[in-house]
Design a protein around this motif. Sequence first.
Motif, short mmCIF file in Angstrom:
data_model
loop_
_atom_site.label_atom_id
_atom_site.label_comp_id
_atom_site.label_asym_id
_atom_site.label_seq_id
_atom_site.Cartn_x
_atom_site.Cartn_y
_atom_site.Cartn_z
N SER A 1 52.40 37.58 43.62
CA SER A 1 51.37 38.05 42.68
C SER A 1 51.20 39.56 42.79
O SER A 1 51.51 40.17 43.82
CB SER A 1 50.03 37.37 42.96
OG SER A 1 50.13 35.97 42.87
N ILE A 2 50.69 40.15 41.70
CA ILE A 2 50.34 41.57 41.68
C ILE A 2 48.86 41.68 42.02
O ILE A 2 48.02 41.05 41.37
CB ILE A 2 50.62 42.20 40.30
CG1 ILE A 2 52.11 42.07 39.96
CG2 ILE A 2 50.19 43.66 40.27
CD1 ILE A 2 52.44 42.44 38.52
N ALA A 3 48.53 42.46 43.03
CA ALA A 3 47.15 42.58 43.50
C ALA A 3 46.56 43.92 43.09
O ALA A 3 47.15 44.97 43.35
CB ALA A 3 47.09 42.43 45.01
N ASN A 4 45.42 43.88 42.40
CA ASN A 4 44.66 45.09 42.10
C ASN A 4 43.78 45.37 43.32
O ASN A 4 42.81 44.67 43.56
CB ASN A 4 43.81 44.90 40.85
CG ASN A 4 43.10 46.17 40.42
OD1 ASN A 4 42.59 46.90 41.26
ND2 ASN A 4 43.06 46.42 39.12
N LEU A 5 44.13 46.37 44.11
CA LEU A 5 43.44 46.62 45.37
C LEU A 5 42.10 47.31 45.17
O LEU A 5 41.32 47.44 46.13
CB LEU A 5 44.33 47.45 46.29
CG LEU A 5 45.68 46.81 46.63
CD1 LEU A 5 46.47 47.70 47.59
CD2 LEU A 5 45.50 45.42 47.24
N THR A 6 41.80 47.70 43.93
CA THR A 6 40.50 48.29 43.62
C THR A 6 39.48 47.21 43.29
O THR A 6 38.35 47.22 43.78
CB THR A 6 40.61 49.27 42.43
OG1 THR A 6 41.57 50.28 42.75
CG2 THR A 6 39.27 49.92 42.14
N THR A 7 39.90 46.23 42.47
CA THR A 7 38.98 45.16 42.06
C THR A 7 39.10 43.91 42.92
O THR A 7 38.22 43.06 42.91
CB THR A 7 39.25 44.77 40.60
OG1 THR A 7 40.57 44.20 40.49
CG2 THR A 7 39.15 46.00 39.69
N GLY A 8 40.22 43.78 43.61
CA GLY A 8 40.44 42.58 44.43
C GLY A 8 41.03 41.41 43.66
O GLY A 8 41.15 40.31 44.22
N SER A 9 41.41 41.63 42.41
CA SER A 9 41.96 40.54 41.59
C SER A 9 43.47 40.44 41.75
O SER A 9 44.14 41.41 42.11
CB SER A 9 41.61 40.77 40.12
OG SER A 9 42.19 41.98 39.65
N ASN A 10 43.98 39.23 41.48
CA ASN A 10 45.41 38.96 41.56
C ASN A 10 45.92 38.45 40.22
O ASN A 10 45.25 37.69 39.53
CB ASN A 10 45.71 37.90 42.63
CG ASN A 10 46.01 38.51 43.99
OD1 ASN A 10 45.80 39.70 44.21
ND2 ASN A 10 46.49 37.70 44.91
N LYS A 11 47.14 38.85 39.86
CA LYS A 11 47.81 38.34 38.68
C LYS A 11 49.15 37.74 39.11
O LYS A 11 49.98 38.43 39.71
CB LYS A 11 48.05 39.46 37.66
CG LYS A 11 48.84 39.01 36.44
CD LYS A 11 49.18 40.18 35.54
CE LYS A 11 50.05 39.75 34.36
NZ LYS A 11 50.46 40.90 33.52
N THR A 12 49.35 36.46 38.82
CA THR A 12 50.58 35.79 39.24
C THR A 12 51.79 36.39 38.51
O THR A 12 51.81 36.49 37.29
CB THR A 12 50.50 34.28 38.94
OG1 THR A 12 49.41 33.72 39.67
CG2 THR A 12 51.78 33.59 39.37
N LEU A 13 52.78 36.78 39.28
CA LEU A 13 54.00 37.33 38.70
C LEU A 13 55.09 36.27 38.60
O LEU A 13 55.78 36.16 37.59
CB LEU A 13 54.50 38.50 39.55
CG LEU A 13 55.79 39.17 39.10
CD1 LEU A 13 55.57 39.91 37.78
CD2 LEU A 13 56.30 40.14 40.16
N ALA A 14 55.24 35.46 39.67
CA ALA A 14 56.28 34.44 39.68
C ALA A 14 55.87 33.31 40.61
O ALA A 14 55.23 33.53 41.65
CB ALA A 14 57.62 35.04 40.14
N THR A 15 56.25 32.08 40.25
CA THR A 15 55.93 30.91 41.07
C THR A 15 57.15 30.01 41.20
O THR A 15 58.09 30.09 40.41
CB THR A 15 54.77 30.09 40.46
OG1 THR A 15 55.17 29.62 39.17
CG2 THR A 15 53.52 30.92 40.33
N GLY A 16 57.10 29.12 42.19
CA GLY A 16 58.19 28.17 42.40
C GLY A 16 58.37 27.91 43.88
O GLY A 16 57.39 27.85 44.64
N HIS A 17 59.61 27.80 44.30
CA HIS A 17 59.95 27.60 45.71
C HIS A 17 61.21 28.42 45.97
O HIS A 17 62.30 28.01 45.58
CB HIS A 17 60.22 26.13 46.03
CG HIS A 17 59.11 25.20 45.67
ND1 HIS A 17 58.03 24.99 46.49
CD2 HIS A 17 58.91 24.44 44.57
CE1 HIS A 17 57.21 24.12 45.92
NE2 HIS A 17 57.73 23.78 44.76
#
Length: 300
Positions: A123-139
């Motif tokens: 995930s991409i983490a916004n270190l200012t707001t503390g939010s995360n955006k999923t970039l890729a999932t799987g195994h």
Amino acid sequence: MDNTNCSGWYGFETVFLGNKSIEINNVSIGVSDEATQNYGLLGLGYKTQTDTLTMSMVDQGLIHHNAYSVYLGSSNVFDNGHTSDEGSILFGAIDHANYIGSLTLLPIASPNDNVNVVLNTLSIANLTTGSNKTLATGHSPALFDTGTTHLVIPQEIYDALIDQIEVLEYDSDSSQLIGDCFELFTVGLTFDFMGLEMTFALGDFICSNGLSRDDGKCVLGIDGFDSDGFILGDTFLNHVYFAADLSNHQIALAYVNFKNGDADYEEDVELIESSIPSATSAKYYHQSSATASKLVVQTS
């Protein structure tokens, strides 16, 4: 995965450690006649044709368990001054002073083959707001490799990083991933290993020579490669402390505690008798049966 290879022959030799205070007999040594790199490698993975160094140490009663722990230190000028920190490796033991928080156990995804674990989400983490955006999932398999300098990720995910993170640029002239040195600490990457989430600022991945550009930008030690797996090379491993238990097919992982020559630093070494002490299983440890194949980039 990183296009390195060698050829030659091997034999057996006596190896000395600790200023020749420790003698290990009949250790398999490979001598390369041709290689794509000009330095030696201390192989600490699973047995191939002959016993490994740690297996020989167990057989000769030097350590109790086929395990080791690694503290790489840091060469990143932004790591709060931790630029001359020396790394260390402990055979058959861990140093509790080398990590922050607690050690989390992960199953090795390819027992008797590679020292890797399953990565479920990036995930991409916004270190200012503390939010995360999923970039890729799987195994996806994620290989622990101190012999690889950079974090190596699948090309599709590498391209997605450039597209979705504004502070990143790809310099086609040098084939480098670059960004403003300070803005790189406003965005991070969160790695989810079977429920163990670890977040690192992009600035944590700045190369040891990452300040050498004339334009004031910093170079990141993150490379794209045409493969489905990840290689957790030095720019990742600099910021973690890990122990590999090859007998029980487990990795224990935690955030690193940089020493940096601290006069107050005191070792807290504990032997690995039958398993890694003080380590607890990751949340989804027992769901390891899912085949590690790849992470898929999320489009929305």
